[in-house]
Design a protein around this motif. Structure first.
Motif, PDB file in Angstrom:
ATOM      1  N   ASP A  27      28.029  50.380  94.495  1.00 24.99           N
ATOM      2  CA  ASP A  27      27.151  49.209  94.607  1.00 24.99           C
ATOM      3  C   ASP A  27      27.515  48.358  95.817  1.00 24.99           C
ATOM      4  O   ASP A  27      26.635  47.873  96.539  1.00 24.99           O
ATOM      5  CB  ASP A  27      27.247  48.358  93.337  1.00 24.99           C
ATOM      6  N   ALA A  28      28.816  48.158  96.048  1.00 23.61           N
ATOM      7  CA  ALA A  28      29.251  47.339  97.181  1.00 23.61           C
ATOM      8  C   ALA A  28      28.851  47.986  98.505  1.00 23.61           C
ATOM      9  O   ALA A  28      28.377  47.309  99.426  1.00 23.61           O
ATOM     10  CB  ALA A  28      30.765  47.133  97.120  1.00 23.61           C
ATOM     11  N   VAL A  29      29.045  49.285  98.607  1.00 23.14           N
ATOM     12  CA  VAL A  29      28.716  49.994  99.855  1.00 23.14           C
ATOM     13  C   VAL A  29      27.200  50.022 100.069  1.00 23.14           C
ATOM     14  O   VAL A  29      26.705  49.774 101.182  1.00 23.14           O
ATOM     15  CB  VAL A  29      29.300  51.415  99.821  1.00 23.14           C
ATOM     16  N   LEU A  30      26.440  50.299  99.011  1.00 22.92           N
ATOM     17  CA  LEU A  30      24.980  50.346  99.127  1.00 22.92           C
ATOM     18  C   LEU A  30      24.393  48.986  99.494  1.00 22.92           C
ATOM     19  O   LEU A  30      23.359  48.906 100.156  1.00 22.92           O
ATOM     20  CB  LEU A  30      24.367  50.843  97.817  1.00 22.92           C
ATOM     21  N   GLY A  31      25.051  47.908  99.069  1.00 20.82           N
ATOM     22  CA  GLY A  31      24.565  46.577  99.389  1.00 20.82           C
ATOM     23  C   GLY A  31      24.843  46.149 100.811  1.00 20.82           C
ATOM     24  O   GLY A  31      24.307  45.135 101.271  1.00 20.82           O
ATOM     25  N   HIS A  32      25.672  46.928 101.520  1.00 21.00           N
ATOM     26  CA  HIS A  32      26.081  46.500 102.858  1.00 21.00           C
ATOM     27  C   HIS A  32      25.684  47.478 103.950  1.00 21.00           C
ATOM     28  O   HIS A  32      25.401  47.074 105.079  1.00 21.00           O
ATOM     29  CB  HIS A  32      27.592  46.298 102.877  1.00 21.00           C
ATOM     30  N   TYR A  33      25.684  48.756 103.629  1.00 20.77           N
ATOM     31  CA  TYR A  33      25.433  49.792 104.633  1.00 20.77           C
ATOM     32  C   TYR A  33      24.178  50.608 104.294  1.00 20.77           C
ATOM     33  O   TYR A  33      23.700  50.592 103.150  1.00 20.77           O
ATOM     34  CB  TYR A  33      26.633  50.741 104.725  1.00 20.77           C
ATOM     35  N   ARG A  34      23.688  51.339 105.269  1.00 19.96           N
ATOM     36  CA  ARG A  34      22.562  52.234 105.049  1.00 19.96           C
ATOM     37  C   ARG A  34      23.084  53.554 104.490  1.00 19.96           C
ATOM     38  O   ARG A  34      23.003  54.619 105.111  1.00 19.96           O
ATOM     39  CB  ARG A  34      21.784  52.466 106.350  1.00 19.96           C
TER      40      ARG A  34
END
Length: 374
Positions: free
Chosen positions: A225-232
């Motif tokens: 969730d953290a990665v998906l919220g910040h990166y493509r």
């Protein structure tokens, strides 16, 4: 001076050399059978050996990245930190970029040519686990023609205790992934590199510990969730994989088996197949038999439906203690109807960085072939 500083290492070597020379020089003067002479000989031998062991230990830590700092070594690293989101999309994700740097070993300064390493802090929304990580973004991530594209993502885990930085500049995951992509052997991928020890100094073995750190939930839900919220990063099923060595290898296999809709592929380099209980782990299960059974990958294959995921395991015929259990695991997975298994079996190779560097390029090729690109 930090634990991994070259100055500390050279100081220890110089002290060891001086003590060795001093012992040889002073030994004749301490040859008498007198308590002062005996105490002097014992003191010199003890000091020399301590200095030698310290030099070897510091050199080994530099080579293998066991501990990142003195606080890490002595178990006093407990700070959780505060995360401020700087998402480029303006969404509220619990990920903060601390710094950026070039990819070690890549001769390009602009990110659209050489990619980029971002050091980040992540805090789980559900688990409140806080941990640092490194994110590798391939050159394509910054190129205009790919501005609307999402990228497959692979989580990369160290062993225990390990340091996340060792994945960048010791095991060379980013530079290897970039070289393979340039040669057309893998697709450009985002790599999220961290250690499984998210509650240092405890080794949680990626288990949701009753009354303790919910490590499995962090890796299965909070981290994506953290990665998906910040990166493509790829949002579709099949867009994420996970790789690890030793403890990280066990975690990678377990997370892929427990959460196949999150991780379409899991690769364990020199893994084991059940969570140990020892002084570094403490009591992981608190009498919960179901939790204990699910931590045993052989038990899972015998008693639960086979997960729809792809697994890769590695070992060596000589030099690895997991060879027999790995061959047993391969046979057990082959008997299932949904789980796919591949392996890398070397003729010889120990439980160390040199062996894993030989296995990482084919592992990245394998996992790239099992992830959807966008």
């Amino acid at each position: 001076m930090g634990l991994t500083s070259n100055k500390v290492l050279w100081l220890a070597i110089v002290i060891a050399a001086v003590l060795f020379i001093g012992t040889v020089w002073l030994w004749p003067r301490l040859a008498r059978q007198h308590w002062r002479s005996v105490s002097g000989r014992v003191g010199l031998l003890l000091a020399t050996q301590v200095a030698l062991f310290a030099s070897v230990g510091l050199a080994a830590n530099q080579a293998f990245g066991f501990y990142a700092s003195w606080a890490d070594l002595f178990g006093t690293e407990t700070g959780q930190g505060v995360v401020v989101d700087h998402s480029v999309h303006g969404s509220g994700g619990p990920l903060q970029v601390v710094s950026t740097s070039e990819v070690p070993g890549v001769r390009a300064t602009r990110p659209e040519r050489g990619g980029q390493i971002q050091k980040v802090d992540i805090v789980g929304r559900r688990t409140h686990i806080a941990t640092p990580a490194y994110v590798y973004l391939p050159p394509e991530y910054f190129q205009p023609q790919y501005r609307t594209r999402t990228f497959p993502t692979t989580v990369v885990l160290t062993g225990y205790p390990g340091t996340a930085r060792s994945l960048v500049d010791k095991l060379n995951y980013p530079s290897t992934a970039q070289r393979l992509a340039r040669d057309g052997r893998v697709q450009p991928m985002i790599l999220v590199m961290l250690r499984p020890t998210v509650a240092p100094p405890r080794d949680t073995e990626c288990v949701d510990i009753p009354g303790g750190p919910q490590t499995e939930t962090f890796f299965a839900k909070d981290l994506p969730d953290a990665v998906l919220g910040h990166y493509r990063a790829g949002k579709r099923p099949g867009g994420w994989g996970i790789v690890g060595d030793s403890t990280g290898g066990y975690c990678a296999l377990k997370l892929a088996m427990h959460h196949p809709r999150v991780y379409a592929a899991g690769a364990g380099l020199s893994p084991y197949y059940n969570a140990p209980i020892d002084p570094t782990t403490g009591d992981l299960f608190h009498g919960d038999a179901k939790l204990r059974h699910r931590a045993d990958l052989f038990w899972l294959l015998r008693h639960e439906p086979a997960p729809d995921t792809s697994l890769l395991v590695t070992s060596s015929r000589e030099g690895e203690h997991n060879y027999k259990s790995t061959m047993d695991f391969i046979q057990r997975v082959r008997a299932t109807d949904r789980t796919r298994i591949s392996s890398i079996i070397l003729d010889s190779g120990g439980h160390n960085f040199n062996t894993w560097r030989r296995e990482i390029p084919p592992t990245l090729q394998w996992i790239s072939g099992r992830l959807t690109d966008h």
